[in-house]
Design an enzyme around this catalytic site. Structure first.
Site, PDB file in Angstrom:
ATOM      1  CE  LYS A  13      -2.064  -1.182   3.908  1.00  0.00           C
ATOM      2  NZ  LYS A  13      -1.417  -2.452   4.175  1.00  0.00           N
ATOM      3  NE  ARG A  88      -5.336  -0.585   9.831  1.00  0.00           N
ATOM      4  CZ  ARG A  88      -4.203  -0.892   9.303  1.00  0.00           C
ATOM      5  NH1 ARG A  88      -3.504  -2.136   9.388  1.00  0.00           N
ATOM      6  NH2 ARG A  88      -3.430  -0.080   8.714  1.00  0.00           N
ATOM      7  NE  ARG A 127       7.546  -2.368   6.373  1.00  0.00           N
ATOM      8  CZ  ARG A 127       6.280  -2.304   6.446  1.00  0.00           C
ATOM      9  NH1 ARG A 127       5.539  -1.604   5.495  1.00  0.00           N
ATOM     10  NH2 ARG A 127       5.601  -2.609   7.583  1.00  0.00           N
ATOM     11  NE  ARG A 160       5.792  -0.283  10.136  1.00  0.00           N
ATOM     12  CZ  ARG A 160       4.519  -0.261   9.482  1.00  0.00           C
ATOM     13  NH1 ARG A 160       4.434   0.308   8.268  1.00  0.00           N
ATOM     14  NH2 ARG A 160       3.628  -0.897   9.855  1.00  0.00           N
ATOM     15  NE  ARG A 171       1.923  -5.042  11.144  1.00  0.00           N
ATOM     16  CZ  ARG A 171       2.924  -4.746  10.363  1.00  0.00           C
ATOM     17  NH1 ARG A 171       4.047  -5.208  10.764  1.00  0.00           N
ATOM     18  NH2 ARG A 171       2.835  -4.245   9.224  1.00  0.00           N
TER      19      ARG A 171
HETATM   20  P1  AP5 Z   1       4.632  -1.550   1.820  1.00  0.00           P
HETATM   21  O1  AP5 Z   1       4.408  -0.755   0.804  1.00  0.00           O
HETATM   22  O2  AP5 Z   1       5.399  -0.953   2.959  1.00  0.00           O
HETATM   23  O3  AP5 Z   1       3.353  -2.436   2.575  1.00  0.00           O
HETATM   24  P2  AP5 Z   1       1.991  -1.858   3.392  1.00  0.00           P
HETATM   25  O4  AP5 Z   1       1.073  -2.263   2.598  1.00  0.00           O
HETATM   26  O5  AP5 Z   1       2.011  -0.430   3.360  1.00  0.00           O
HETATM   27  O6  AP5 Z   1       2.336  -2.521   4.697  1.00  0.00           O
HETATM   28  P3  AP5 Z   1       2.301  -1.937   6.004  1.00  0.00           P
HETATM   29  O7  AP5 Z   1       2.968  -2.821   7.002  1.00  0.00           O
HETATM   30  O8  AP5 Z   1       2.670  -0.686   6.138  1.00  0.00           O
HETATM   31  O9  AP5 Z   1       0.584  -2.341   6.345  1.00  0.00           O
HETATM   32  P4  AP5 Z   1       0.130  -2.044   7.642  1.00  0.00           P
HETATM   33  O10 AP5 Z   1      -1.398  -1.961   7.258  1.00  0.00           O
HETATM   34  O11 AP5 Z   1       0.256  -3.427   8.523  1.00  0.00           O
HETATM   35  O12 AP5 Z   1       0.544  -0.839   8.517  1.00  0.00           O
HETATM   36  P5  AP5 Z   1       0.304   0.577   8.980  1.00  0.00           P
HETATM   37  O13 AP5 Z   1       1.092   1.392   8.816  1.00  0.00           O
HETATM   38  O14 AP5 Z   1      -0.970   0.900   8.172  1.00  0.00           O
HETATM   39  O15 AP5 Z   1       5.519  -2.797   1.412  1.00  0.00           O
HETATM   40  C1  AP5 Z   1       5.980  -3.691   2.138  1.00  0.00           C
HETATM   41  C2  AP5 Z   1       7.533  -4.145   1.877  1.00  0.00           C
HETATM   42  O16 AP5 Z   1       7.378  -5.152   0.626  1.00  0.00           O
HETATM   43  C3  AP5 Z   1       8.455  -3.144   1.810  1.00  0.00           C
HETATM   44  O17 AP5 Z   1       9.491  -3.808   2.003  1.00  0.00           O
HETATM   45  C4  AP5 Z   1       8.278  -2.857  -0.002  1.00  0.00           C
HETATM   46  O18 AP5 Z   1       9.856  -2.739  -0.464  1.00  0.00           O
HETATM   47  C5  AP5 Z   1       8.115  -4.465  -0.360  1.00  0.00           C
HETATM   48  N1  AP5 Z   1       7.300  -4.308  -1.688  1.00  0.00           N
HETATM   49  C6  AP5 Z   1       6.118  -3.451  -1.790  1.00  0.00           C
HETATM   50  N2  AP5 Z   1       5.762  -3.934  -3.004  1.00  0.00           N
HETATM   51  C7  AP5 Z   1       6.563  -4.876  -3.745  1.00  0.00           C
HETATM   52  C8  AP5 Z   1       6.511  -5.755  -4.709  1.00  0.00           C
HETATM   53  N3  AP5 Z   1       5.587  -5.451  -5.818  1.00  0.00           N
HETATM   54  N4  AP5 Z   1       7.231  -6.500  -4.820  1.00  0.00           N
HETATM   55  C9  AP5 Z   1       8.335  -7.071  -3.891  1.00  0.00           C
HETATM   56  N5  AP5 Z   1       8.287  -6.234  -2.779  1.00  0.00           N
HETATM   57  C10 AP5 Z   1       7.362  -5.261  -2.949  1.00  0.00           C
HETATM   58  O19 AP5 Z   1      -0.633   0.230  10.330  1.00  0.00           O
HETATM   59  C11 AP5 Z   1       0.391  -0.034  11.446  1.00  0.00           C
HETATM   60  C12 AP5 Z   1      -0.384  -0.218  12.668  1.00  0.00           C
HETATM   61  O20 AP5 Z   1      -0.995   1.099  12.728  1.00  0.00           O
HETATM   62  C13 AP5 Z   1      -1.762  -1.189  12.747  1.00  0.00           C
HETATM   63  O21 AP5 Z   1      -1.094  -2.207  12.864  1.00  0.00           O
HETATM   64  C14 AP5 Z   1      -2.516  -0.508  13.798  1.00  0.00           C
HETATM   65  O22 AP5 Z   1      -2.102  -0.836  14.926  1.00  0.00           O
HETATM   66  C15 AP5 Z   1      -2.204   0.895  13.542  1.00  0.00           C
HETATM   67  N6  AP5 Z   1      -3.505   1.316  12.649  1.00  0.00           N
HETATM   68  C16 AP5 Z   1      -3.324   2.077  11.648  1.00  0.00           C
HETATM   69  N7  AP5 Z   1      -4.557   2.382  10.879  1.00  0.00           N
HETATM   70  C17 AP5 Z   1      -5.195   1.915  11.773  1.00  0.00           C
HETATM   71  C18 AP5 Z   1      -6.743   1.904  11.620  1.00  0.00           C
HETATM   72  N8  AP5 Z   1      -7.421   2.352  10.355  1.00  0.00           N
HETATM   73  N9  AP5 Z   1      -7.544   1.200  12.582  1.00  0.00           N
HETATM   74  C19 AP5 Z   1      -6.606   0.835  13.604  1.00  0.00           C
HETATM   75  N10 AP5 Z   1      -5.563   0.711  13.565  1.00  0.00           N
HETATM   76  C20 AP5 Z   1      -4.796   1.319  12.798  1.00  0.00           C
HETATM   77 MG    MG Z   2       2.319   1.136   5.004  1.00  0.00          MG
END
Ligand code: AP5
Ligand code: MG
Ligand code: ZN
Length: 214
Positions: A13, A88, A127, A160, A171
């Protein structure tokens, strides 16, 4: 254009958001990034969020909804926005819909990026993120030119706190239980596009462009 990026942790994402912002000129709103910024700055919000994030649990709905909707009221969201990681839960989605319709808006497209579990684990554990500018890397898939150093700004790369094996597994199960029902929710609304996230970065982005149009 009002967009949502949906998909499990590690689906790409944040990575695709960078490209979407560049092409469609919408602000990127990641609730995870907002929480991490608050943790870094030691705010009350950061302290509350950190407890949940480090365990791989969701931050309580009411807190997230307040943060996201107040961000959406800012000036730069008038012509469109890209939500990443929000909503979410079905409750968050309902509250978002209420908020948008009260403001005469709607979601144009939900981009649902799918990747299988084993690949997600590998992506998350490998990552690395730049401490200074937030650019994302992967030790194997997208390594920086110089180990541990950001190509963009020369900043230091870090892992992270929630990218440990144990938290990653948690997660992913939280995603399946709480967030996956949103696929049905938006399927019923008729505005969801399914994107194969297992391909390389540019192919995934091409899928997004074909869903959104040039
Ligand atoms: P990356 O693009 O970083 O993945 P992502 O989908 O953004 O994953 P996140 O871990 O950020 O998602 P998340 O939903 O768990 O975390 P968030 O910060 O939103 O890519 C991942 C890796 O893969 C990278 O190394 C990249 O280089 C590689 N990659 C990407 N594309 C690729 C490809 N095509 N091929 C190969 N490699 C690739 O949330 C964190 C925490 O915040 C949650 O756990 C929760 O506690 C809280 N939170 C956030 N939003 C909410 C909400 N709405 N409600 C409740 N809690 C929330
Ligand atoms: Mg992200
Ligand atoms: Zn950097």
């Amino acid at each position: 254009m009002n967009l949502i990026l949906l998909g499990p942790p590690g689906a790409g994402k944040g990575t695709q958001a960078v490209k979407i912002v560049e092409k469609y000129a919408v602000p990127h709103i990641s609730t995870g990034d907002i929480f991490r910024k608050n943790i870094k700055e030691g705010t009350e919000l950061g302290k509350k969020a950190q407890e949940y994030m480090n365990k791989g649990q969701l931050v309580p709905d009411d807190l997230v909804i307040e943060i996201a909707t107040s961000r959406l009221l800012e000036e730069d969201c008038k012509a469109g926005f890209l939500l990443d990681g929000f909503p979410r839960t079905v409750y968050q989605a309902e509250k978002l819909d209420e908020f948008l319709s009260a403001n005469g808006k709607k979601i144009d497209c939900v981009l649902d990026i799918a990747v299988d579990k084993d690949e997600l684990k590998e992506r998350l554990i490998g990552r690395r993120v730049c401490k200074s500018c937030g650019a994302g890397y992967h030790v194997k898939n997208m390594p920086p030119a110089k180990e541990g150093i950001c190509d963009v700004c020369g900043g230091e790369l870090y892992q992270r706190a929630d990218d440990t094996e144990e938290t990653v597994v948690n997660r992913i199960s939280v995603y399946e239980a709480e967030t996956m029902p949103l696929v049905d929710y938006y399927e019923k609304a008729g505005n969801i596009a399914h994107i194969d996230g297992a391909k390389d970065l540019d192919t995934v982005f091409a899928g997004i462009v074909s869903a959104l149009g040039e």
